[in-house]
Scaffold this motif. Sequence first.
Motif, PDB file in Angstrom:
ATOM      1  N   PHE A  74     -61.866  26.794  53.892  1.00 48.89           N
ATOM      2  CA  PHE A  74     -62.446  25.875  54.864  1.00 48.89           C
ATOM      3  C   PHE A  74     -63.460  26.665  55.677  1.00 48.89           C
ATOM      4  CE2 PHE A  74     -58.306  24.312  53.737  1.00 48.89           C
ATOM      5  CZ  PHE A  74     -58.514  22.948  53.586  1.00 48.89           C
ATOM      6  N   LEU A  75     -64.739  26.361  55.504  1.00 53.92           N
ATOM      7  CA  LEU A  75     -65.788  27.060  56.235  1.00 53.92           C
ATOM      8  C   LEU A  75     -66.031  26.357  57.563  1.00 53.92           C
ATOM      9  CD1 LEU A  75     -66.165  28.011  53.269  1.00 53.92           C
ATOM     10  CD2 LEU A  75     -68.603  28.222  53.790  1.00 53.92           C
ATOM     11  N   SER A  76     -66.181  27.149  58.614  1.00 53.58           N
ATOM     12  CA  SER A  76     -66.603  26.593  59.900  1.00 53.58           C
ATOM     13  C   SER A  76     -68.022  26.087  59.739  1.00 53.58           C
ATOM     14  CB  SER A  76     -66.554  27.669  60.977  1.00 53.58           C
ATOM     15  OG  SER A  76     -65.224  28.095  61.196  1.00 53.58           O
ATOM     16  N   LEU A  82     -66.494  22.303  46.916  1.00 51.47           N
ATOM     17  CA  LEU A  82     -65.929  21.013  46.533  1.00 51.47           C
ATOM     18  C   LEU A  82     -66.520  19.875  47.353  1.00 51.47           C
ATOM     19  CD1 LEU A  82     -62.152  21.972  46.375  1.00 51.47           C
ATOM     20  CD2 LEU A  82     -63.696  21.583  44.443  1.00 51.47           C
ATOM     21  N   ASP A  83     -66.686  20.119  48.658  1.00 46.08           N
ATOM     22  CA  ASP A  83     -67.098  19.057  49.570  1.00 46.08           C
ATOM     23  C   ASP A  83     -67.959  19.657  50.675  1.00 46.08           C
ATOM     24  OD1 ASP A  83     -66.747  16.200  50.408  1.00 46.08           O
ATOM     25  OD2 ASP A  83     -65.967  17.171  52.207  1.00 46.08           O
ATOM     26  N   VAL A  84     -69.085  19.018  50.964  1.00 48.38           N
ATOM     27  CA  VAL A  84     -70.010  19.487  51.999  1.00 48.38           C
ATOM     28  C   VAL A  84     -70.340  18.324  52.922  1.00 48.38           C
ATOM     29  CG1 VAL A  84     -72.283  20.490  52.464  1.00 48.38           C
ATOM     30  CG2 VAL A  84     -71.009  21.198  50.429  1.00 48.38           C
ATOM     31  N   THR A  85     -70.147  18.549  54.214  1.00 48.18           N
ATOM     32  CA  THR A  85     -70.590  17.593  55.220  1.00 48.18           C
ATOM     33  C   THR A  85     -71.832  18.193  55.863  1.00 48.18           C
ATOM     34  OG1 THR A  85     -68.339  16.847  55.622  1.00 48.18           O
ATOM     35  CG2 THR A  85     -69.980  16.300  57.298  1.00 48.18           C
ATOM     36  N   PRO A 109     -71.150  19.645  44.460  1.00 45.70           N
ATOM     37  CA  PRO A 109     -70.020  19.255  45.310  1.00 45.70           C
ATOM     38  C   PRO A 109     -70.223  17.847  45.857  1.00 45.70           C
ATOM     39  CG  PRO A 109     -71.437  20.818  46.467  1.00 45.70           C
ATOM     40  CD  PRO A 109     -71.969  20.699  45.075  1.00 45.70           C
ATOM     41  N   CYS A 110     -69.134  17.236  46.291  1.00 44.49           N
ATOM     42  CA  CYS A 110     -69.252  15.965  47.003  1.00 44.49           C
ATOM     43  C   CYS A 110     -70.035  16.230  48.288  1.00 44.49           C
ATOM     44  CB  CYS A 110     -67.868  15.417  47.342  1.00 44.49           C
ATOM     45  SG  CYS A 110     -66.904  14.982  45.895  1.00 44.49           S
ATOM     46  N   ARG A 111     -70.692  15.196  48.812  1.00 43.93           N
ATOM     47  CA  ARG A 111     -71.529  15.409  49.991  1.00 43.93           C
ATOM     48  C   ARG A 111     -71.542  14.177  50.870  1.00 43.93           C
ATOM     49  NH1 ARG A 111     -77.942  15.907  49.287  1.00 43.93           N
ATOM     50  NH2 ARG A 111     -77.829  13.670  49.565  1.00 43.93           N
ATOM     51  N   THR A 112     -71.482  14.414  52.173  1.00 38.58           N
ATOM     52  CA  THR A 112     -71.676  13.375  53.177  1.00 38.58           C
ATOM     53  C   THR A 112     -72.731  13.907  54.137  1.00 38.58           C
ATOM     54  OG1 THR A 112     -69.374  12.677  53.013  1.00 38.58           O
ATOM     55  CG2 THR A 112     -70.575  12.031  55.008  1.00 38.58           C
ATOM     56  N   ILE A 138     -80.890  24.160  66.336  1.00 37.46           N
ATOM     57  CA  ILE A 138     -81.005  24.076  64.883  1.00 37.46           C
ATOM     58  C   ILE A 138     -81.067  22.609  64.490  1.00 37.46           C
ATOM     59  CG2 ILE A 138     -79.882  26.293  64.448  1.00 37.46           C
ATOM     60  CD1 ILE A 138     -77.276  24.786  63.842  1.00 37.46           C
ATOM     61  N   ALA A 139     -81.620  22.344  63.313  1.00 39.89           N
ATOM     62  CA  ALA A 139     -81.782  20.969  62.849  1.00 39.89           C
ATOM     63  C   ALA A 139     -80.778  20.590  61.763  1.00 39.89           C
ATOM     64  CB  ALA A 139     -83.204  20.774  62.329  1.00 39.89           C
ATOM     65  N   ILE A 140     -80.013  21.580  61.272  1.00 43.21           N
ATOM     66  CA  ILE A 140     -79.067  21.330  60.189  1.00 43.21           C
ATOM     67  C   ILE A 140     -77.857  22.240  60.337  1.00 43.21           C
ATOM     68  CG2 ILE A 140     -80.296  22.939  58.656  1.00 43.21           C
ATOM     69  CD1 ILE A 140     -79.428  21.117  56.291  1.00 43.21           C
ATOM     70  N   GLU A 141     -76.697  21.700  59.961  1.00 46.44           N
ATOM     71  CA  GLU A 141     -75.470  22.489  59.901  1.00 46.44           C
ATOM     72  C   GLU A 141     -74.633  21.940  58.759  1.00 46.44           C
ATOM     73  OE1 GLU A 141     -73.379  23.971  63.510  1.00 46.44           O
ATOM     74  OE2 GLU A 141     -71.795  22.606  62.828  1.00 46.44           O
ATOM     75  N   LEU A 142     -73.931  22.829  58.047  1.00 47.37           N
ATOM     76  CA  LEU A 142     -73.078  22.428  56.939  1.00 47.37           C
ATOM     77  C   LEU A 142     -71.635  22.793  57.239  1.00 47.37           C
ATOM     78  CD1 LEU A 142     -75.841  22.239  55.556  1.00 47.37           C
ATOM     79  CD2 LEU A 142     -74.838  23.272  53.546  1.00 47.37           C
ATOM     80  N   LYS A 143     -70.727  21.904  56.897  1.00 50.18           N
ATOM     81  CA  LYS A 143     -69.286  22.117  56.985  1.00 50.18           C
ATOM     82  C   LYS A 143     -68.770  21.987  55.570  1.00 50.18           C
ATOM     83  CE  LYS A 143     -65.219  22.290  59.062  1.00 50.18           C
ATOM     84  NZ  LYS A 143     -64.567  23.177  58.120  1.00 50.18           N
ATOM     85  N   CYS A 144     -68.128  23.045  55.042  1.00 47.47           N
ATOM     86  CA  CYS A 144     -67.816  23.084  53.621  1.00 47.47           C
ATOM     87  C   CYS A 144     -66.344  23.358  53.340  1.00 47.47           C
ATOM     88  CB  CYS A 144     -68.612  24.203  52.948  1.00 47.47           C
ATOM     89  SG  CYS A 144     -70.399  24.121  53.208  1.00 47.47           S
TER      90      CYS A 144
END
Length: 141
Positions: free
Chosen positions: A28-30, A84-87, A115-118, A129-135
């Motif tokens: 689980f990535l921050s 697997l999953d990226v928000t 990966p799945c993505r939302t 920042i303009a973007i952040e990923l939760k993975c």
Amino acid sequence: MSDAIHAGNAPQAVGSYPHARRAGDLLFLSGIGPRSAHDNSIPGNVHDADGVLLAYDIAAQCHAVFANVRSVLEASGAGMDDLLDVTVYLTDMANDFPVYNRIWAEYFPDPAQAPCRTTLGITALPTPIAIELKCIAIART
């Protein structure tokens, strides 16, 4: 029980939390942003003499955020193929989504293997920042 992971090649966390945490077979990535691990700068940001943000380059930030995710995954013993999953959080969905979506396809050209993505449009992130990923990824042992 879970193990905290701190990646030396990724920018320091903005708060008191690890880059990632391993729990069983999962990582689980921050939230990971595009800041530089070397000097904490934000690629593509343009400021005036008073430090006020005037403009940013979403493409530069997209490439930087993927590089930072890769660094955290590698420090965890995983890789981009293990996602697997990226928000995704974008501060300007209307203007930035097309560029972001194009760059996503550079990193994940085969939708069947991606990966799945939302993707969410939000009003702000904790730093300019303009973007952040939760993975979430598979943990390799």
